[in-house]
Design a protein around this motif. Structure first.
Motif, PDB file in Angstrom:
ATOM      1  N   PHE A 231       0.747  -1.442   0.024  1.00  0.00           N
ATOM      2  CA  PHE A 231       0.086  -0.147   0.002  1.00  0.00           C
ATOM      3  C   PHE A 231       0.875   1.397  -0.058  1.00  0.00           C
ATOM      4  O   PHE A 231       0.412   2.338  -0.803  1.00  0.00           O
ATOM      5  N   ALA A 232       1.855   1.257   0.942  1.00  0.00           N
ATOM      6  CA  ALA A 232       2.674   2.369   0.887  1.00  0.00           C
ATOM      7  C   ALA A 232       3.528   2.774  -0.569  1.00  0.00           C
ATOM      8  O   ALA A 232       3.535   3.867  -1.015  1.00  0.00           O
ATOM      9  N   ILE A 234       2.360   1.717  -3.683  1.00  0.00           N
ATOM     10  CA  ILE A 234       1.442   1.971  -4.555  1.00  0.00           C
ATOM     11  C   ILE A 234       1.059   3.584  -4.323  1.00  0.00           C
ATOM     12  O   ILE A 234       0.659   4.418  -5.131  1.00  0.00           O
ATOM     13  N   GLY A 235       0.946   3.838  -3.037  1.00  0.00           N
ATOM     14  CA  GLY A 235       0.638   5.327  -2.713  1.00  0.00           C
ATOM     15  C   GLY A 235      -0.728   5.999  -3.000  1.00  0.00           C
ATOM     16  O   GLY A 235      -0.710   7.169  -3.092  1.00  0.00           O
ATOM     17  N   ARG A 236      -1.501   5.199  -2.890  1.00  0.00           N
ATOM     18  CA  ARG A 236      -2.994   5.533  -3.489  1.00  0.00           C
ATOM     19  C   ARG A 236      -3.875   5.734  -1.904  1.00  0.00           C
ATOM     20  O   ARG A 236      -3.407   4.979  -0.906  1.00  0.00           O
ATOM     21  N   ILE A 237      -4.885   6.559  -2.025  1.00  0.00           N
ATOM     22  CA  ILE A 237      -5.719   6.580  -0.680  1.00  0.00           C
ATOM     23  C   ILE A 237      -6.525   5.564  -0.251  1.00  0.00           C
ATOM     24  O   ILE A 237      -7.347   5.659   0.977  1.00  0.00           O
ATOM     25  N   GLU A 238      -6.903   4.598  -1.272  1.00  0.00           N
ATOM     26  CA  GLU A 238      -7.840   3.696  -1.067  1.00  0.00           C
ATOM     27  C   GLU A 238      -7.950   2.716   0.117  1.00  0.00           C
ATOM     28  O   GLU A 238      -8.814   2.593   0.862  1.00  0.00           O
ATOM     29  N   PRO A 239      -6.508   2.315   0.409  1.00  0.00           N
ATOM     30  CA  PRO A 239      -6.365   1.550   1.604  1.00  0.00           C
ATOM     31  C   PRO A 239      -6.390   2.260   2.752  1.00  0.00           C
ATOM     32  O   PRO A 239      -5.926   1.322   3.928  1.00  0.00           O
ATOM     33  N   VAL A 240      -6.438   3.371   2.982  1.00  0.00           N
ATOM     34  CA  VAL A 240      -6.406   4.286   4.146  1.00  0.00           C
ATOM     35  C   VAL A 240      -7.242   3.767   5.413  1.00  0.00           C
ATOM     36  O   VAL A 240      -6.698   3.580   6.539  1.00  0.00           O
ATOM     37  N   LEU A 256       3.709  -0.647  13.188  1.00  0.00           N
ATOM     38  CA  LEU A 256       4.728   0.296  12.618  1.00  0.00           C
ATOM     39  C   LEU A 256       4.749   0.400  11.046  1.00  0.00           C
ATOM     40  O   LEU A 256       4.690   1.524  10.318  1.00  0.00           O
ATOM     41  N   HIS A 257       4.297  -1.141  10.367  1.00  0.00           N
ATOM     42  CA  HIS A 257       4.186  -0.779   9.088  1.00  0.00           C
ATOM     43  C   HIS A 257       3.074  -0.152   8.492  1.00  0.00           C
ATOM     44  O   HIS A 257       3.312   0.543   7.333  1.00  0.00           O
ATOM     45  N   SER A 258       2.045  -0.223   8.940  1.00  0.00           N
ATOM     46  CA  SER A 258       0.980   0.714   8.741  1.00  0.00           C
ATOM     47  C   SER A 258       1.012   2.344   8.808  1.00  0.00           C
ATOM     48  O   SER A 258       0.757   3.031   8.065  1.00  0.00           O
ATOM     49  N   LEU A 259       1.840   2.662   9.912  1.00  0.00           N
ATOM     50  CA  LEU A 259       2.256   3.749  10.095  1.00  0.00           C
ATOM     51  C   LEU A 259       3.246   4.392   9.101  1.00  0.00           C
ATOM     52  O   LEU A 259       2.978   5.666   8.640  1.00  0.00           O
ATOM     53  N   TYR A 260       3.938   3.380   8.686  1.00  0.00           N
ATOM     54  CA  TYR A 260       4.945   4.110   7.493  1.00  0.00           C
ATOM     55  C   TYR A 260       3.947   3.832   6.177  1.00  0.00           C
ATOM     56  O   TYR A 260       4.351   5.218   5.529  1.00  0.00           O
ATOM     57  N   ALA A 261       3.241   3.197   6.121  1.00  0.00           N
ATOM     58  CA  ALA A 261       2.333   3.282   5.025  1.00  0.00           C
ATOM     59  C   ALA A 261       1.615   4.691   4.884  1.00  0.00           C
ATOM     60  O   ALA A 261       1.329   5.199   3.958  1.00  0.00           O
ATOM     61  N   LEU A 262       0.982   4.851   6.026  1.00  0.00           N
ATOM     62  CA  LEU A 262       0.024   6.269   5.937  1.00  0.00           C
ATOM     63  C   LEU A 262       1.056   7.304   5.618  1.00  0.00           C
ATOM     64  O   LEU A 262       0.351   8.332   5.317  1.00  0.00           O
TER      65      LEU A 262
END
Length: 589
Positions: A231-232, A234-240, A256-262
């Motif tokens: 998700f990080a 790809i950089g799109r907002i759909e999985p936010v 941690l990986h979710s924070l990094y992706a956001l």
């Protein structure tokens, strides 16, 4: 007639004469026969070598391959290609592969493609093993087709996907390639699903988002980590929404990986959620990730939240909080940062000094001068304070650094750093006085003078800098490169080119290549790209910084591609910083 004649036996002298005649005949006529039949002779050698390849011991077969490589004929190369796929020994196949590296022969690709579709599993496995020999995006498509053809063989499919994973690290497959990976996301074997997700994460193509998002609800810990990375990239907002829910996960790695992706997606609507997490969670690792995310998504409301946790005693948290306040240019944080200049931990003091420099806080000058003057202070704190004084353009910065350079107990690294920094300041002492120090008996003093002059474009220190390029200490060679970069005449560039090719220190080679690329010698850019393949994070970061200093549109596009495959978060941060300096697109949602 004697009995000896009747029996046909020869006497001793007669036998010797016959043998001598036969040897003479063979000695003189053998070259004539060979020269008259070169094709036949070569065919005979090939036949013998081919037999040795089939029956010889492993080490003998490798020796045969070396002989075939020396022959260099199409027939000999054909035998090497066949051995690369069909030999029973992996070391022999690898030897054949090495001998075909860099060889431009269309038969190699045809043989690999045929091997991928062979009915014998061993041949297919050998073909997968050598598919990376060809730097051809079309080979990725061939691997994918082979995986689908033998999809019932789970181990085979996994090996193909692992080979594809390594391949897409180095080159970008054609458009639509990702759709061929999607069916493997539904395989029962967990490793196949994870490897498919990793491939899609490296590719970073939006077309894969729906399939990846469908995996999230039932994904286990490890799969969620790789999905968050995808998700990080790809950089799109759909999985936010999925990533925000992951902030409630008990597993720290997923969080941690979710924070990094956001942070990568830069979903500014999630900033309040991250601020709340920063306040309620005392885990240093989670706080570090929150601070990183808030730094990537600047918001004035984040400053008071960061100030609240600035009272913690954890040095790592304080370090990241100081860094975040400096990057957010939070002027209101200056008093708290000044207080941290007296913290017990040197990392915190250095971070506070750096942050004050980022803020351009002139009121911090006295405290920074105090840190520099303290003889018991750590070198990294003094260096950070000196750099901060330079950043805030303090009028006494040059005088303070000059005074520090006079200290006899100053270590070499700090001395060279101060000297190079001092040379960039307009308030530095007169160049003639600096030039006089070139004759100093102390090498470190003379080199410092040469660096100061070079930083101001004065070439009088060039002979000493050229000598320093041969110094046994890598740090000295690195600073010599920085000095010569500012001179950039023919002699300096020639020396830098030689050092870029021959120096045993990777960072020296990287600095030389960066200097030469800036001077217009684009051929040396390949050294910087090759440095990105090293396992050492500091070397990769230095190469990225160098590429950023010489970035054009093509380099920026390549760095964005490299960002998707870089495993290290600190190195990713370096790439992001370089990309931000070039241009920061508005990605607010």
């Amino acid at each position: 007639m004697s009995s000896r004649c009747l029996t046909g036996k020869k006497s001793g002298p007669q036998l010797v004469w016959l043998l001598l005649i036969a040897f003479t005949f063979g000695f003189f006529l053998h070259p004539l026969i060979c020269s008259a039949r070169p094709a036949g002779q070569k065919a005979t050698i090939l036949e013998r070598l081919e037999q040795d390849l089939k029956k010889g011991l492993e080490y003998k077969r490798i020796l045969v391959l070396e002989k075939l490589a020396q022959m260099g004929t199409p027939e000999a190369r054909g035998l090497i290609i066949h051995t690369m796929l069909h030999d029973r020994s992996k070391p022999v196949r690898r030897a054949a592969q090495r001998m075909l590296e860099g060889v431009d022969d269309p038969r190699i690709a045809r043989a690999i493609v045929a091997g991928l579709h062979d009915r014998h599993r061993k041949v297919r496995l050998a073909a997968v093993d050598v598919a990376g020999l060809l730097q051809d995006p079309g080979m990725a498509q061939q691997l994918l087709e082979a995986a689908r053809l033998f999809a019932q063989d789970q181990e085979w499919v996994l090996l193909v996907l692992e080979s594809l994973r390594e391949m897409v690290y180095r080159l970008e497959p054609p458009a639509g390639f990702e759709t061929g990976i999607h069916p493997f996301l539904q395989k029962r074997k967990r490793k196949i699903r994870i490897t498919a997700v990793i491939i899609l994460a490296i590719l970073g193509r939006p077309a894969s988002l729906p399939q990846l998002m469908d995996l999230w609800p039932k994904a286990d810990r490890k799969l969620k980590i790789h999905l968050a990375d995808a998700f990080a990239n790809i950089g799109r907002i759909e999985p936010v929404e999925l990533l925000v829910r992951a902030l409630e996960e008990k597993d720290i790695s997923v969080l941690l990986h979710s924070l990094y992706a956001l942070a990568q997606i830069q979903s500014y609507s999630t900033v309040p959620k991250i601020q709340q997490l920063l306040k309620r969670n005392a885990n240093p690792r989670i706080r570090m990730a929150c601070l990183y995310a808030l730094t990537e998504m600047p918001d004035p409301d984040s400053v008071p939240v960061i100030m609240e946790i600035f009272e913690t005693q954890d040095p790592t948290t304080l370090h990241w909080a100081a860094y975040a306040l400096g990057q957010l240019h939070a002027a209101s944080a200056a008093p708290a940062l000044l207080d941290k200049l007296h913290h017990a931990n040197s990392l915190v003091r250095a971070s506070a000094a750096t942050a004050l420099g980022e803020l351009g806080c002139k009121e911090a000058a006295a405290a920074l001068l105090e840190r520099i003057a303290d003889e018991k202070e750590k070198r990294e704190v003094q260096a950070a304070a000196a750099k901060a004084l330079v950043k805030i353009r303090h009028p006494q910065a040059a005088q303070v650094i000059e005074k520090e350079l006079e200290r006899p107990d100053l270590d070499l690294e700090t001395r060279l750093l101060y000297a190079y920094t001092l040379g960039t300041l307009p308030e530095t002492a007169a160049q003639e006085r600096i030039a006089e120090q070139l004759q100093a008996a102390d090498f470190s003093l003379a080199l410092s003078a040469a660096l100061m002059l070079a930083a101001r474009g004065d070439s009088r220190g060039r002979p000493l800098l050229l000598t320093a390029l041969e110094h046994g200490y890598p740090l000295v060679r690195r600073y010599a490169v920085l000095g010569l970069e500012n001179i950039q005449d023919e002699e300096a560039n020639r020396a830098l080119a030689d050092t870029a090719n021959d120096d045993r220190d990777p960072l020296v080679r990287i600095l030389c290549a960066a200097s030469l690329v800036r001077a217009g010698f684009d051929d040396f850019r390949v050294i910087l790209w090759n440095a990105l393949e090293t396992k050492k994070e500091d070397e990769r970061s230095e190469a990225i910084i160098a590429l950023g200093r010489t970035a054009d549109a093509v380099t920026i596009r390549q760095l964005k591609w490299y960002l998707r495959r870089e495993p290290s978060i600190p190195v990713r941060q370096t790439i992001q910083r370089v990309l931000r300096e070039q241009s920061r697109p508005d990605k607010r949602d």
